[in-house]
Write a protein that holds these residues in place. Structure first.
Motif, PDB file in Angstrom:
ATOM      1  N   HIS A 108       0.824  -1.211   0.000  1.00 15.28           N
ATOM      2  CA  HIS A 108       0.000   0.000   0.000  1.00 15.28           C
ATOM      3  C   HIS A 108       0.863   1.269   0.000  1.00 15.28           C
ATOM      4  N   ALA A 109       2.037   1.209   0.616  1.00 13.46           N
ATOM      5  CA  ALA A 109       2.947   2.355   0.577  1.00 13.46           C
ATOM      6  C   ALA A 109       3.441   2.590  -0.858  1.00 13.46           C
ATOM      7  N   MET A 110       3.753   1.513  -1.575  1.00 13.08           N
ATOM      8  CA  MET A 110       4.145   1.667  -2.980  1.00 13.08           C
ATOM      9  C   MET A 110       3.000   2.286  -3.781  1.00 13.08           C
ATOM     10  N   ARG A 111       1.796   1.810  -3.552  1.00 12.65           N
ATOM     11  CA  ARG A 111       0.639   2.337  -4.279  1.00 12.65           C
ATOM     12  C   ARG A 111       0.391   3.805  -3.933  1.00 12.65           C
ATOM     13  N   ALA A 112       0.731   4.225  -2.721  1.00 15.07           N
ATOM     14  CA  ALA A 112       0.591   5.636  -2.350  1.00 15.07           C
ATOM     15  C   ALA A 112       1.513   6.494  -3.202  1.00 15.07           C
ATOM     16  N   VAL A 113       2.749   6.054  -3.366  1.00 13.62           N
ATOM     17  CA  VAL A 113       3.705   6.792  -4.203  1.00 13.62           C
ATOM     18  C   VAL A 113       3.224   6.804  -5.654  1.00 13.62           C
ATOM     19  N   LEU A 114       2.803   5.658  -6.138  1.00 14.60           N
ATOM     20  CA  LEU A 114       2.362   5.557  -7.534  1.00 14.60           C
ATOM     21  C   LEU A 114       1.094   6.365  -7.796  1.00 14.60           C
ATOM     22  N   ALA A 115       0.286   6.582  -6.777  1.00 10.77           N
ATOM     23  CA  ALA A 115      -0.916   7.414  -6.938  1.00 10.77           C
ATOM     24  C   ALA A 115      -0.545   8.824  -7.366  1.00 10.77           C
ATOM     25  N   MET A 116       0.580   9.302  -6.894  1.00 12.06           N
ATOM     26  CA  MET A 116       1.015  10.654  -7.258  1.00 12.06           C
ATOM     27  C   MET A 116       1.411  10.736  -8.737  1.00 12.06           C
ATOM     28  N   ASP A 117       1.726   9.583  -9.331  1.00 15.20           N
ATOM     29  CA  ASP A 117       2.020   9.514 -10.769  1.00 15.20           C
ATOM     30  C   ASP A 117       0.763   9.236 -11.585  1.00 15.20           C
ATOM     31  N   GLY A 118      -0.341   8.990 -10.890  1.00 16.16           N
ATOM     32  CA  GLY A 118      -1.562   8.616 -11.590  1.00 16.16           C
ATOM     33  C   GLY A 118      -1.520   7.194 -12.103  1.00 16.16           C
ATOM     34  N   PHE A 119      -0.685   6.349 -11.500  1.00 15.88           N
ATOM     35  CA  PHE A 119      -0.526   4.966 -11.946  1.00 15.88           C
ATOM     36  C   PHE A 119      -1.125   4.000 -10.932  1.00 15.88           C
ATOM     37  N   ASP A 120      -1.727   2.930 -11.429  1.00 19.00           N
ATOM     38  CA  ASP A 120      -2.151   1.817 -10.587  1.00 19.00           C
ATOM     39  C   ASP A 120      -2.171   0.564 -11.440  1.00 19.00           C
ATOM     40  N   SER A 121      -2.199  -0.570 -10.793  1.00 20.95           N
ATOM     41  CA  SER A 121      -2.265  -1.855 -11.475  1.00 20.95           C
ATOM     42  C   SER A 121      -3.101  -2.794 -10.631  1.00 20.95           C
ATOM     43  N   LYS A 122      -3.806  -3.666 -11.272  1.00 25.43           N
ATOM     44  CA  LYS A 122      -4.611  -4.674 -10.566  1.00 25.43           C
ATOM     45  C   LYS A 122      -3.736  -5.814 -10.057  1.00 25.43           C
ATOM     46  N   LYS A 123      -2.509  -5.912 -10.576  1.00 24.58           N
ATOM     47  CA  LYS A 123      -1.619  -7.011 -10.217  1.00 24.58           C
ATOM     48  C   LYS A 123      -0.494  -6.524  -9.317  1.00 24.58           C
ATOM     49  N   HIS A 124      -0.150  -7.360  -8.359  1.00 20.99           N
ATOM     50  CA  HIS A 124       0.965  -7.025  -7.471  1.00 20.99           C
ATOM     51  C   HIS A 124       2.246  -6.859  -8.273  1.00 20.99           C
ATOM     52  N   SER A 125       2.448  -7.736  -9.243  1.00 19.56           N
ATOM     53  CA  SER A 125       3.668  -7.656 -10.054  1.00 19.56           C
ATOM     54  C   SER A 125       3.734  -6.335 -10.817  1.00 19.56           C
ATOM     55  N   GLY A 126       2.593  -5.828 -11.241  1.00 18.43           N
ATOM     56  CA  GLY A 126       2.558  -4.539 -11.942  1.00 18.43           C
ATOM     57  C   GLY A 126       2.926  -3.386 -11.038  1.00 18.43           C
ATOM     58  N   VAL A 127       2.428  -3.410  -9.811  1.00 15.93           N
ATOM     59  CA  VAL A 127       2.760  -2.369  -8.833  1.00 15.93           C
ATOM     60  C   VAL A 127       4.249  -2.419  -8.512  1.00 15.93           C
ATOM     61  N   ILE A 128       4.759  -3.616  -8.276  1.00 12.12           N
ATOM     62  CA  ILE A 128       6.174  -3.772  -7.933  1.00 12.12           C
ATOM     63  C   ILE A 128       7.060  -3.307  -9.088  1.00 12.12           C
ATOM     64  N   ALA A 129       6.746  -3.739 -10.297  1.00 15.42           N
ATOM     65  CA  ALA A 129       7.559  -3.354 -11.458  1.00 15.42           C
ATOM     66  C   ALA A 129       7.530  -1.847 -11.685  1.00 15.42           C
ATOM     67  N   ALA A 130       6.355  -1.246 -11.577  1.00 19.41           N
ATOM     68  CA  ALA A 130       6.249   0.204 -11.780  1.00 19.41           C
ATOM     69  C   ALA A 130       7.000   0.958 -10.702  1.00 19.41           C
ATOM     70  N   PHE A 131       6.896   0.510  -9.456  1.00 21.71           N
ATOM     71  CA  PHE A 131       7.608   1.186  -8.369  1.00 21.71           C
ATOM     72  C   PHE A 131       9.112   1.086  -8.588  1.00 21.71           C
ATOM     73  N   GLN A 132       9.565  -0.094  -8.967  1.00 20.12           N
ATOM     74  CA  GLN A 132      10.998  -0.263  -9.215  1.00 20.12           C
ATOM     75  C   GLN A 132      11.464   0.648 -10.350  1.00 20.12           C
TER      76      GLN A 132
END
Length: 131
Positions: free
Chosen positions: A46-70
């Motif tokens: 959820h902390a990763m998704r908080a950061v990605l929210a500021m980019d307007g990005f989200d993913s339904k998959k954990h792997s997508g969130v992890i890859a985008a954060f990285q």
């Protein structure tokens, strides 16, 4: 999505992360180590998704969130490379705890996962305050 909406979403996700960390601490104290590992991972998630929210990005998959954060936040130097090790370790431990038959997790491994989740969340909170 407007910037104020992104901030509201990021704050909501940070609150989810904090709740997961609190739950991890609580269930660990009751000896529920698999549940604690699960909640420590979801704190990071959820902390990763908080950061990605500021980019307007989200993913339904954990792997997508992890890859985008990285890609967006670790490779660019916003967060240190060792954060990827924290993410991967929490993800793998949570997966083993949730899905592997006869998986046993030690108190020490759970303690490390929770400390990593605290470190990760603290860094994300500090970063988001700069935006």
């Amino acid at each position: 999505m407007l910037n104020d909406d992104r901030k509201a979403l990021a704050n909501d996700r940070l609150e989810q992360a904090r709740e997961c960390l609190d739950t991890a601490l609580l269930v660990r104290e009751n000896g529920l180590y698999k549940a604690a590992a699960n909640r420590a991972y979801y704190c990071i998630f959820h902390a990763m998704r908080a950061v990605l929210a500021m980019d307007g990005f989200d993913s339904k998959k954990h792997s997508g969130v992890i890859a985008a954060f990285q890609q967006r936040n670790i490779k660019t130097g916003i967060f240190p490379p060792e954060f990827f090790d924290m993410i991967r370790g929490a993800f793998d431990t949570r997966g083993d705890s949730d899905y592997e038959d006869f998986f046993v997790i030690s108190k020490d491994v759970v303690a490390r996962q929770i400390e990593n989740a605290k470190t990760f969340l603290t860094a994300v909170e500090a970063y988001l305050k700069t935006l």
